[in-house]
Design a protein around this motif. Structure first.
Motif, PDB file in Angstrom:
ATOM      1  N   ILE A  99     -85.281  93.645 -53.016  1.00 13.45           N
ATOM      2  CA  ILE A  99     -84.118  92.806 -53.271  1.00 13.45           C
ATOM      3  C   ILE A  99     -83.565  92.427 -51.908  1.00 13.45           C
ATOM      4  O   ILE A  99     -82.931  93.240 -51.236  1.00 13.45           O
ATOM      5  CB  ILE A  99     -83.056  93.568 -54.095  1.00 13.45           C
ATOM      6  CG1 ILE A  99     -83.702  94.338 -55.251  1.00 13.45           C
ATOM      7  CG2 ILE A  99     -81.976  92.616 -54.576  1.00 13.45           C
ATOM      8  CD1 ILE A  99     -84.452  93.507 -56.243  1.00 13.45           C
ATOM      9  N   ARG A 100     -83.759  91.187 -51.483  1.00 10.85           N
ATOM     10  CA  ARG A 100     -83.436  90.835 -50.106  1.00 10.85           C
ATOM     11  C   ARG A 100     -82.809  89.431 -50.013  1.00 10.85           C
ATOM     12  O   ARG A 100     -83.289  88.479 -50.619  1.00 10.85           O
ATOM     13  CB  ARG A 100     -84.698  90.878 -49.254  1.00 10.85           C
ATOM     14  CG  ARG A 100     -84.497  90.484 -47.792  1.00 10.85           C
ATOM     15  CD  ARG A 100     -85.785  90.480 -47.010  1.00 10.85           C
ATOM     16  NE  ARG A 100     -86.323  91.822 -46.848  1.00 10.85           N
ATOM     17  CZ  ARG A 100     -87.571  92.172 -47.119  1.00 10.85           C
ATOM     18  NH1 ARG A 100     -88.408  91.272 -47.614  1.00 10.85           N
ATOM     19  NH2 ARG A 100     -87.991  93.408 -46.929  1.00 10.85           N
ATOM     20  N   GLY A 101     -81.736  89.355 -49.255  1.00 12.91           N
ATOM     21  CA  GLY A 101     -81.171  88.066 -48.857  1.00 12.91           C
ATOM     22  C   GLY A 101     -80.509  87.279 -49.971  1.00 12.91           C
ATOM     23  O   GLY A 101     -80.450  86.044 -49.901  1.00 12.91           O
ATOM     24  N   ASN A 102     -79.987  87.963 -50.980  1.00  9.01           N
ATOM     25  CA  ASN A 102     -79.311  87.278 -52.087  1.00  9.01           C
ATOM     26  C   ASN A 102     -77.803  87.200 -51.826  1.00  9.01           C
ATOM     27  O   ASN A 102     -77.222  88.091 -51.209  1.00  9.01           O
ATOM     28  CB  ASN A 102     -79.579  88.024 -53.396  1.00  9.01           C
ATOM     29  CG  ASN A 102     -81.071  88.122 -53.691  1.00  9.01           C
ATOM     30  OD1 ASN A 102     -81.686  87.181 -54.152  1.00  9.01           O
ATOM     31  ND2 ASN A 102     -81.676  89.276 -53.391  1.00  9.01           N
ATOM     32  N   ASN A 137     -91.773  93.796 -57.841  1.00  7.54           N
ATOM     33  CA  ASN A 137     -91.402  92.392 -57.804  1.00  7.54           C
ATOM     34  C   ASN A 137     -90.502  92.120 -56.599  1.00  7.54           C
ATOM     35  O   ASN A 137     -89.941  93.046 -56.008  1.00  7.54           O
ATOM     36  CB  ASN A 137     -90.685  92.008 -59.095  1.00  7.54           C
ATOM     37  CG  ASN A 137     -91.556  92.241 -60.315  1.00  7.54           C
ATOM     38  OD1 ASN A 137     -92.454  91.471 -60.610  1.00  7.54           O
ATOM     39  ND2 ASN A 137     -91.301  93.336 -61.031  1.00  7.54           N
ATOM     40  N   GLN A 138     -90.344  90.840 -56.240  1.00 10.95           N
ATOM     41  CA  GLN A 138     -89.504  90.458 -55.115  1.00 10.95           C
ATOM     42  C   GLN A 138     -88.416  89.492 -55.573  1.00 10.95           C
ATOM     43  O   GLN A 138     -88.727  88.460 -56.188  1.00 10.95           O
ATOM     44  CB  GLN A 138     -90.336  89.807 -54.016  1.00 10.95           C
ATOM     45  CG  GLN A 138     -91.412  90.712 -53.442  1.00 10.95           C
ATOM     46  CD  GLN A 138     -92.145  90.067 -52.285  1.00 10.95           C
ATOM     47  OE1 GLN A 138     -91.543  89.623 -51.308  1.00 10.95           O
ATOM     48  NE2 GLN A 138     -93.461  90.010 -52.389  1.00 10.95           N
ATOM     49  N   ILE A 139     -87.170  89.829 -55.240  1.00  8.51           N
ATOM     50  CA  ILE A 139     -86.008  89.013 -55.600  1.00  8.51           C
ATOM     51  C   ILE A 139     -85.395  88.547 -54.282  1.00  8.51           C
ATOM     52  O   ILE A 139     -84.728  89.317 -53.582  1.00  8.51           O
ATOM     53  CB  ILE A 139     -84.985  89.826 -56.412  1.00  8.51           C
ATOM     54  CG1 ILE A 139     -85.681  90.690 -57.482  1.00  8.51           C
ATOM     55  CG2 ILE A 139     -83.933  88.927 -57.005  1.00  8.51           C
ATOM     56  CD1 ILE A 139     -86.436  89.929 -58.520  1.00  8.51           C
ATOM     57  N   LEU A 140     -85.609  87.287 -53.899  1.00 11.77           N
ATOM     58  CA  LEU A 140     -85.357  86.839 -52.537  1.00 11.77           C
ATOM     59  C   LEU A 140     -84.483  85.581 -52.486  1.00 11.77           C
ATOM     60  O   LEU A 140     -84.810  84.563 -53.121  1.00 11.77           O
ATOM     61  CB  LEU A 140     -86.687  86.523 -51.834  1.00 11.77           C
ATOM     62  CG  LEU A 140     -87.798  87.575 -51.921  1.00 11.77           C
ATOM     63  CD1 LEU A 140     -89.084  87.028 -51.320  1.00 11.77           C
ATOM     64  CD2 LEU A 140     -87.373  88.862 -51.229  1.00 11.77           C
ATOM     65  N   GLY A 141     -83.383  85.638 -51.760  1.00  6.08           N
ATOM     66  CA  GLY A 141     -82.628  84.446 -51.406  1.00  6.08           C
ATOM     67  C   GLY A 141     -82.004  83.696 -52.563  1.00  6.08           C
ATOM     68  O   GLY A 141     -81.779  82.485 -52.469  1.00  6.08           O
ATOM     69  N   ASN A 142     -81.701  84.385 -53.648  1.00  3.12           N
ATOM     70  CA  ASN A 142     -81.067  83.735 -54.785  1.00  3.12           C
ATOM     71  C   ASN A 142     -79.555  83.714 -54.611  1.00  3.12           C
ATOM     72  O   ASN A 142     -78.973  84.563 -53.939  1.00  3.12           O
ATOM     73  CB  ASN A 142     -81.432  84.472 -56.078  1.00  3.12           C
ATOM     74  CG  ASN A 142     -82.931  84.502 -56.305  1.00  3.12           C
ATOM     75  OD1 ASN A 142     -83.526  83.541 -56.749  1.00  3.12           O
ATOM     76  ND2 ASN A 142     -83.566  85.626 -55.968  1.00  3.12           N
ATOM     77  N   ARG A 199     -87.244  83.461 -56.133  1.00  2.00           N
ATOM     78  CA  ARG A 199     -86.588  83.110 -54.874  1.00  2.00           C
ATOM     79  C   ARG A 199     -85.867  81.764 -54.959  1.00  2.00           C
ATOM     80  O   ARG A 199     -86.293  80.838 -55.646  1.00  2.00           O
ATOM     81  CB  ARG A 199     -87.607  83.086 -53.739  1.00  2.00           C
ATOM     82  CG  ARG A 199     -88.669  82.017 -53.836  1.00  2.00           C
ATOM     83  CD  ARG A 199     -89.724  82.190 -52.752  1.00  2.00           C
ATOM     84  NE  ARG A 199     -90.834  81.254 -52.935  1.00  2.00           N
ATOM     85  CZ  ARG A 199     -92.061  81.446 -52.483  1.00  2.00           C
ATOM     86  NH1 ARG A 199     -92.352  82.547 -51.804  1.00  2.00           N
ATOM     87  NH2 ARG A 199     -93.000  80.541 -52.687  1.00  2.00           N
ATOM     88  N   ASN A 200     -84.746  81.735 -54.263  1.00  2.00           N
ATOM     89  CA  ASN A 200     -83.972  80.507 -54.070  1.00  2.00           C
ATOM     90  C   ASN A 200     -83.525  79.871 -55.381  1.00  2.00           C
ATOM     91  O   ASN A 200     -83.371  78.651 -55.471  1.00  2.00           O
ATOM     92  CB  ASN A 200     -84.768  79.493 -53.243  1.00  2.00           C
ATOM     93  CG  ASN A 200     -85.149  80.022 -51.876  1.00  2.00           C
ATOM     94  OD1 ASN A 200     -84.455  80.875 -51.311  1.00  2.00           O
ATOM     95  ND2 ASN A 200     -86.263  79.546 -51.340  1.00  2.00           N
ATOM     96  N   ASN A 201     -83.313  80.679 -56.408  1.00  2.00           N
ATOM     97  CA  ASN A 201     -82.739  80.179 -57.652  1.00  2.00           C
ATOM     98  C   ASN A 201     -81.221  80.278 -57.587  1.00  2.00           C
ATOM     99  O   ASN A 201     -80.667  81.137 -56.889  1.00  2.00           O
ATOM    100  CB  ASN A 201     -83.255  80.998 -58.839  1.00  2.00           C
ATOM    101  CG  ASN A 201     -84.761  80.920 -58.965  1.00  2.00           C
ATOM    102  OD1 ASN A 201     -85.309  79.912 -59.381  1.00  2.00           O
ATOM    103  ND2 ASN A 201     -85.450  81.991 -58.580  1.00  2.00           N
ATOM    104  N   THR A 202     -80.536  79.406 -58.321  1.00  2.00           N
ATOM    105  CA  THR A 202     -79.088  79.478 -58.480  1.00  2.00           C
ATOM    106  C   THR A 202     -78.786  79.842 -59.923  1.00  2.00           C
ATOM    107  O   THR A 202     -79.261  79.167 -60.849  1.00  2.00           O
ATOM    108  CB  THR A 202     -78.417  78.136 -58.128  1.00  2.00           C
ATOM    109  OG1 THR A 202     -78.681  77.833 -56.754  1.00  2.00           O
ATOM    110  CG2 THR A 202     -76.921  78.211 -58.343  1.00  2.00           C
TER     111      THR A 202
END
Length: 389
Positions: A331-334, A308-313, A264-267
């Protein structure tokens, strides 16, 4: 003329909490700059003016190693420049402010580093987590220009924190998180320019390209607030290794599927794929190449990375933004600005074999550039994803 090395032995309590009297502790015997093969059994400070060659091995528990900016340089002569554990299950270790470079293989390795058949096991034959290094804190490090992996977190290590560090220009994967590692956090790091292989000009690098972070069979970890930039193959890849050394079962533990990890929250900027879940799903393997037998009809290994969760990246200038090839991932909010494909969902080989990817939750993502592609038969909940017009 070589400058003197200053090694200061402190109690772990004084170093960790800054208690009065820390400076009054007796100093360890001085050694020359360039001392090779230093073993750390107690809390220690290094001389920031020095470059330590050879391998540094931490074999003690309940300690702090503060390099204070000192350089640990393997000079291309050792396979690991800094090793935590080796053949000892150390615990409660903090390592900070080190520059780690010049290994032939791994810059920093946490784990046993031995063949699986020689690692701690219980009476039932299962790996003993408590026998492996645990409760390890790595902060303020610079790990650069090592032959292969920058930081290697070996199997069944647990409770590792890697934070506020720079991992850059290593020949292979920047951070390799391997089989069964759990309950760890990788946060606030800058992971740049890794995985260029021999083209990167790093001695002893393998051919081919790799990603910034590899999660190979890791479980229940958090990867957040990192910058991954210009790593050759891409940002973060999750996969189950197909099992190495099939000719010698004693050398390799059963491979787990990476699951319950939160990214989450990675760039992520640059590379072929930003985040790839089950990244070896479509790979072709030769007979006998892997311990896990490929599908006989298709000649492919069925990868696994469920739940797994992939969030806000935020992903920019990647070939494909997020690619998902196993079940029950969220996969949410990317936010994705991709060169070609924003989201690629499903697996062609699994659909062809009659067990397509199921149970994906894909919602509230913004595709600022690139297409959303779903492999036929893939079961996706795709709600409120926005596409650039």
């Amino acid at each position: 003329m070589r400058l003197p090395v200053r090694l200061l032995a402190l109690s772990a309590t004084a170093l960790l909490f800054g208690l009065p009297g820390a400076d009054a502790q007796p100093r360890a015997p001085a050694a020359a700059c360039g001392q090779a093969d230093l073993e750390v059994r107690q809390s220690m400070q290094l001389d920031p003016a020095c470059r330590y060659t050879g391998m540094v091995t931490v074999t003690g528990s309940n300690l702090v190693l503060d390099c204070r900016g000192a350089v640990l340089d393997g000079e291309g002569k050792v396979r690991r420049t800094l090793r935590v554990g080796g053949t000892v299950g150390v615990a409660n270790v903090e390592i900070r402010n080190c520059v780690v470079t010049g290994s032939r293989s791994h810059g920093l390795e946490v784990g046993w580093g031995e063949a699986d058949g020689r690692k701690p096991r219980g009476a039932d034959g299962r790996t003993l987590y408590d026998g492996h290094p645990h409760d390890i804190r790595l902060t303020g490090l610079t790990v650069r220009r090592n032959g292969r992996v920058g930081i290697y977190l070996d199997d069944h290590v647990q409770n590792v924190t890697l934070a506020d560090s720079r991992i850059e220009e290593n020949g292979g994967v920047g951070i390799y998180v391997t089989n069964g590692l759990r309950n760890s956090r990788i946060a606030g790091n800058r992971i740049t320019g890794n995985g260029r292989g021999r083209e990167g000009g790093v001695p002893h690098a393998d051919a081919g390209t790799r990603e910034g972070i590899a999660l190979d069979g890791a479980i229940d970890n958090v990867i957040e607030d990192n910058l991954l930039q210009d790593n050759a193959a891409g940002g973060i890849f999750l996969y189950r290794n197909c099992g190495e050394h099939p000719e010698d079962p004693a050398t390799d533990a059963p491979r787990l599927a990476p699951s319950r990890n939160i990214l989450r929250n990675n760039t992520i900027e640059g590379g072929f794929v930003g985040i790839w879940v089950a990244s070896r799903q479509e790979r072709q393997y030769r007979p006998g190449e892997c311990r896990l037998v490929p599908d006989a009809a298709a000649g492919v290994f069925t990868d696994a990375a469920p739940g797994n969760q992939i969030l806000g990246n935020t992903l920019r200038q990647v070939g494909t933004g997020i690619r998902v090839a196993d079940d029950s991932n969220i996969i949410r909010g990317n936010r994705i600005l991709a060169v070609r494909t924003c989201l690629l969902l499903g697996s062609e080989s699994r659909s062809r074999l009659g067990h397509p990817v199921q149970g994906l939750t894909v919602e509230d993502n913004q595709c600022l550039r690139g297409e959303l592609t779903t492999v036929p038969q893939t079961a996706v909940r795709a709600a409120r994803n926005s596409m650039a017009r």
